[in-house]
Design a protein around this motif. Structure first.
Motif, PDB file in Angstrom:
ATOM      1  N   GLU A  38      59.920  -6.164 -23.378  1.00  0.00           N
ATOM      2  CA  GLU A  38      58.645  -5.500 -23.136  1.00  0.00           C
ATOM      3  C   GLU A  38      58.405  -4.393 -24.164  1.00  0.00           C
ATOM      4  OE1 GLU A  38      58.574  -4.139 -19.069  1.00  0.00           O
ATOM      5  OE2 GLU A  38      58.707  -6.175 -18.289  1.00  0.00           O
ATOM      6  N   LYS A  39      59.449  -3.648 -24.469  1.00  0.00           N
ATOM      7  CA  LYS A  39      59.321  -2.592 -25.479  1.00  0.00           C
ATOM      8  C   LYS A  39      59.042  -3.187 -26.856  1.00  0.00           C
ATOM      9  CE  LYS A  39      61.970   1.099 -23.357  1.00  0.00           C
ATOM     10  NZ  LYS A  39      62.839   2.214 -23.630  1.00  0.00           N
ATOM     11  N   LEU A  40      59.663  -4.327 -27.159  1.00  0.00           N
ATOM     12  CA  LEU A  40      59.408  -4.997 -28.435  1.00  0.00           C
ATOM     13  C   LEU A  40      57.950  -5.453 -28.523  1.00  0.00           C
ATOM     14  CD1 LEU A  40      62.565  -7.165 -29.151  1.00  0.00           C
ATOM     15  CD2 LEU A  40      61.515  -5.500 -30.676  1.00  0.00           C
ATOM     16  N   GLU A  41      57.415  -5.962 -27.430  1.00  0.00           N
ATOM     17  CA  GLU A  41      56.011  -6.369 -27.410  1.00  0.00           C
ATOM     18  C   GLU A  41      55.102  -5.173 -27.680  1.00  0.00           C
ATOM     19  OE1 GLU A  41      55.087  -8.520 -23.826  1.00  0.00           O
ATOM     20  OE2 GLU A  41      56.619 -10.023 -24.224  1.00  0.00           O
ATOM     21  N   ALA A  42      55.450  -4.013 -27.125  1.00  0.00           N
ATOM     22  CA  ALA A  42      54.667  -2.802 -27.355  1.00  0.00           C
ATOM     23  C   ALA A  42      54.751  -2.382 -28.818  1.00  0.00           C
ATOM     24  CB  ALA A  42      55.148  -1.682 -26.439  1.00  0.00           C
ATOM     25  N   VAL A  43      55.931  -2.510 -29.415  1.00  0.00           N
ATOM     26  CA  VAL A  43      56.118  -2.174 -30.822  1.00  0.00           C
ATOM     27  C   VAL A  43      55.234  -3.087 -31.689  1.00  0.00           C
ATOM     28  CG1 VAL A  43      57.774  -2.359 -32.739  1.00  0.00           C
ATOM     29  CG2 VAL A  43      58.413  -1.152 -30.650  1.00  0.00           C
ATOM     30  N   ILE A  44      55.254  -4.372 -31.400  1.00  0.00           N
ATOM     31  CA  ILE A  44      54.452  -5.324 -32.167  1.00  0.00           C
ATOM     32  C   ILE A  44      52.972  -4.993 -32.038  1.00  0.00           C
ATOM     33  CG2 ILE A  44      53.739  -7.750 -32.298  1.00  0.00           C
ATOM     34  CD1 ILE A  44      56.682  -8.422 -31.464  1.00  0.00           C
ATOM     35  N   SER A  45      52.559  -4.690 -30.832  1.00  0.00           N
ATOM     36  CA  SER A  45      51.163  -4.344 -30.590  1.00  0.00           C
ATOM     37  C   SER A  45      50.749  -3.110 -31.401  1.00  0.00           C
ATOM     38  CB  SER A  45      50.958  -4.106 -29.096  1.00  0.00           C
ATOM     39  OG  SER A  45      49.619  -3.867 -28.808  1.00  0.00           O
ATOM     40  N   ARG A  46      51.617  -2.112 -31.449  1.00  0.00           N
ATOM     41  CA  ARG A  46      51.315  -0.894 -32.213  1.00  0.00           C
ATOM     42  C   ARG A  46      51.258  -1.178 -33.713  1.00  0.00           C
ATOM     43  NH1 ARG A  46      55.814   2.579 -29.566  1.00  0.00           N
ATOM     44  NH2 ARG A  46      55.840   3.635 -31.563  1.00  0.00           N
ATOM     45  N   LEU A  47      52.136  -2.060 -34.185  1.00  0.00           N
ATOM     46  CA  LEU A  47      52.145  -2.391 -35.607  1.00  0.00           C
ATOM     47  C   LEU A  47      50.916  -3.205 -36.018  1.00  0.00           C
ATOM     48  CD1 LEU A  47      55.904  -3.248 -36.217  1.00  0.00           C
ATOM     49  CD2 LEU A  47      54.623  -1.340 -37.196  1.00  0.00           C
ATOM     50  N   GLU A  48      50.339  -3.928 -35.082  1.00  0.00           N
ATOM     51  CA  GLU A  48      49.173  -4.755 -35.386  1.00  0.00           C
ATOM     52  C   GLU A  48      47.880  -3.949 -35.484  1.00  0.00           C
ATOM     53  OE1 GLU A  48      49.459  -7.695 -32.290  1.00  0.00           O
ATOM     54  OE2 GLU A  48      50.563  -9.067 -33.591  1.00  0.00           O
ATOM     55  N   LYS A  49      47.890  -2.699 -35.072  1.00  0.00           N
ATOM     56  CA  LYS A  49      46.691  -1.866 -35.142  1.00  0.00           C
ATOM     57  C   LYS A  49      46.339  -1.602 -36.608  1.00  0.00           C
ATOM     58  CE  LYS A  49      47.219   0.372 -30.727  1.00  0.00           C
ATOM     59  NZ  LYS A  49      47.338   1.617 -29.996  1.00  0.00           N
ATOM     60  N   GLU A  50      45.056  -1.654 -36.901  1.00  0.00           N
ATOM     61  CA  GLU A  50      44.606  -1.481 -38.277  1.00  0.00           C
ATOM     62  C   GLU A  50      44.627  -0.025 -38.734  1.00  0.00           C
ATOM     63  OE1 GLU A  50      40.903  -3.425 -38.989  1.00  0.00           O
ATOM     64  OE2 GLU A  50      41.593  -5.278 -38.061  1.00  0.00           O
ATOM     65  N   ASP A  51      44.546   0.917 -37.809  1.00  0.00           N
ATOM     66  CA  ASP A  51      44.437   2.322 -38.185  1.00  0.00           C
ATOM     67  C   ASP A  51      45.780   3.050 -38.240  1.00  0.00           C
ATOM     68  OD1 ASP A  51      44.866   2.222 -35.464  1.00  0.00           O
ATOM     69  OD2 ASP A  51      43.459   3.830 -34.990  1.00  0.00           O
ATOM     70  N   GLU A  91      53.510   5.661 -42.866  1.00  0.00           N
ATOM     71  CA  GLU A  91      54.644   6.425 -42.342  1.00  0.00           C
ATOM     72  C   GLU A  91      54.917   6.072 -40.874  1.00  0.00           C
ATOM     73  OE1 GLU A  91      55.369  11.044 -41.330  1.00  0.00           O
ATOM     74  OE2 GLU A  91      54.880  10.626 -43.437  1.00  0.00           O
ATOM     75  N   GLU A  92      53.854   5.995 -40.091  1.00  0.00           N
ATOM     76  CA  GLU A  92      54.009   5.659 -38.677  1.00  0.00           C
ATOM     77  C   GLU A  92      54.500   4.217 -38.509  1.00  0.00           C
ATOM     78  OE1 GLU A  92      53.903   6.288 -34.507  1.00  0.00           O
ATOM     79  OE2 GLU A  92      53.884   7.666 -36.195  1.00  0.00           O
ATOM     80  N   SER A  93      54.021   3.318 -39.351  1.00  0.00           N
ATOM     81  CA  SER A  93      54.462   1.926 -39.248  1.00  0.00           C
ATOM     82  C   SER A  93      55.946   1.788 -39.560  1.00  0.00           C
ATOM     83  CB  SER A  93      53.628   1.009 -40.141  1.00  0.00           C
ATOM     84  OG  SER A  93      53.812   1.309 -41.495  1.00  0.00           O
ATOM     85  N   LYS A  96      58.222   4.102 -39.017  1.00  0.00           N
ATOM     86  CA  LYS A  96      58.892   4.677 -37.850  1.00  0.00           C
ATOM     87  C   LYS A  96      58.943   3.655 -36.702  1.00  0.00           C
ATOM     88  CE  LYS A  96      58.288   8.339 -34.445  1.00  0.00           C
ATOM     89  NZ  LYS A  96      57.373   9.361 -33.966  1.00  0.00           N
ATOM     90  N   ILE A  97      57.830   3.015 -36.449  1.00  0.00           N
ATOM     91  CA  ILE A  97      57.759   2.020 -35.380  1.00  0.00           C
ATOM     92  C   ILE A  97      58.613   0.802 -35.724  1.00  0.00           C
ATOM     93  CG2 ILE A  97      56.198   0.457 -34.147  1.00  0.00           C
ATOM     94  CD1 ILE A  97      54.020   2.644 -34.543  1.00  0.00           C
ATOM     95  N   TYR A  98      58.596   0.397 -36.995  1.00  0.00           N
ATOM     96  CA  TYR A  98      59.408  -0.727 -37.451  1.00  0.00           C
ATOM     97  C   TYR A  98      60.894  -0.467 -37.184  1.00  0.00           C
ATOM     98  CZ  TYR A  98      61.709  -3.960 -40.666  1.00  0.00           C
ATOM     99  OH  TYR A  98      62.524  -4.910 -41.208  1.00  0.00           O
ATOM    100  N   LYS A  99      61.349   0.739 -37.528  1.00  0.00           N
ATOM    101  CA  LYS A  99      62.759   1.097 -37.290  1.00  0.00           C
ATOM    102  C   LYS A  99      63.087   1.048 -35.805  1.00  0.00           C
ATOM    103  CE  LYS A  99      64.293   4.738 -39.447  1.00  0.00           C
ATOM    104  NZ  LYS A  99      64.405   6.043 -40.130  1.00  0.00           N
ATOM    105  N   GLU A 100      62.169   1.483 -34.977  1.00  0.00           N
ATOM    106  CA  GLU A 100      62.366   1.410 -33.523  1.00  0.00           C
ATOM    107  C   GLU A 100      62.514  -0.049 -33.090  1.00  0.00           C
ATOM    108  OE1 GLU A 100      59.744   2.244 -29.501  1.00  0.00           O
ATOM    109  OE2 GLU A 100      59.223   3.323 -31.329  1.00  0.00           O
ATOM    110  N   GLY A 101      61.677  -0.917 -33.648  1.00  0.00           N
ATOM    111  CA  GLY A 101      61.746  -2.339 -33.324  1.00  0.00           C
ATOM    112  C   GLY A 101      63.062  -2.962 -33.742  1.00  0.00           C
ATOM    113  N   ILE A 102      63.547  -2.589 -34.913  1.00  0.00           N
ATOM    114  CA  ILE A 102      64.828  -3.118 -35.401  1.00  0.00           C
ATOM    115  C   ILE A 102      65.959  -2.713 -34.447  1.00  0.00           C
ATOM    116  CG2 ILE A 102      66.555  -2.937 -37.243  1.00  0.00           C
ATOM    117  CD1 ILE A 102      64.186  -4.779 -37.893  1.00  0.00           C
ATOM    118  N   LYS A 103      65.937  -1.471 -33.978  1.00  0.00           N
ATOM    119  CA  LYS A 103      66.963  -1.013 -33.026  1.00  0.00           C
ATOM    120  C   LYS A 103      66.892  -1.815 -31.728  1.00  0.00           C
ATOM    121  CE  LYS A 103      67.330   3.704 -34.747  1.00  0.00           C
ATOM    122  NZ  LYS A 103      67.108   5.120 -34.468  1.00  0.00           N
ATOM    123  N   LEU A 104      65.682  -2.108 -31.280  1.00  0.00           N
ATOM    124  CA  LEU A 104      65.521  -2.901 -30.062  1.00  0.00           C
ATOM    125  C   LEU A 104      66.038  -4.325 -30.249  1.00  0.00           C
ATOM    126  CD1 LEU A 104      61.970  -1.691 -28.981  1.00  0.00           C
ATOM    127  CD2 LEU A 104      64.104  -1.283 -27.750  1.00  0.00           C
TER     128      LEU A 104
END
Length: 67
Positions: free
Chosen positions: A12-25, A29-31, A33-41
């Protein structure tokens, strides 16, 4: 001691990470950070799956691994 999250919660957390990465705005830097979080998951998922696989395998009377 921190409670370990389940595999389903990790997915579920991975799905949230993917959803956040798919946002255009999202900023670059934030992407990252989120990518690293996804890799840890993902690493957490792999560890959990490895533990389950090892628990399922056992030695038979011939010294071979059985599922």
């Amino acid at each position: 001691m921190a409670k370990e999250i389940t595999l389903e919660q990790t997915f579920e957390k991975l799905e949230a990470v993917i959803s956040r990465l798919e946002k255009e705005d999202i900023s670059l830097e934030e992407s990252f950070k989120i990518y690293k979080e996804g890799i840890k998951l993902i690493q957490n998922c792999n560890d959990k799956i490895d533990k389950v696989e090892k628990a399922v395998l056992k030695l038979n009377e011939n010294g071979e691994l059985d599922e």
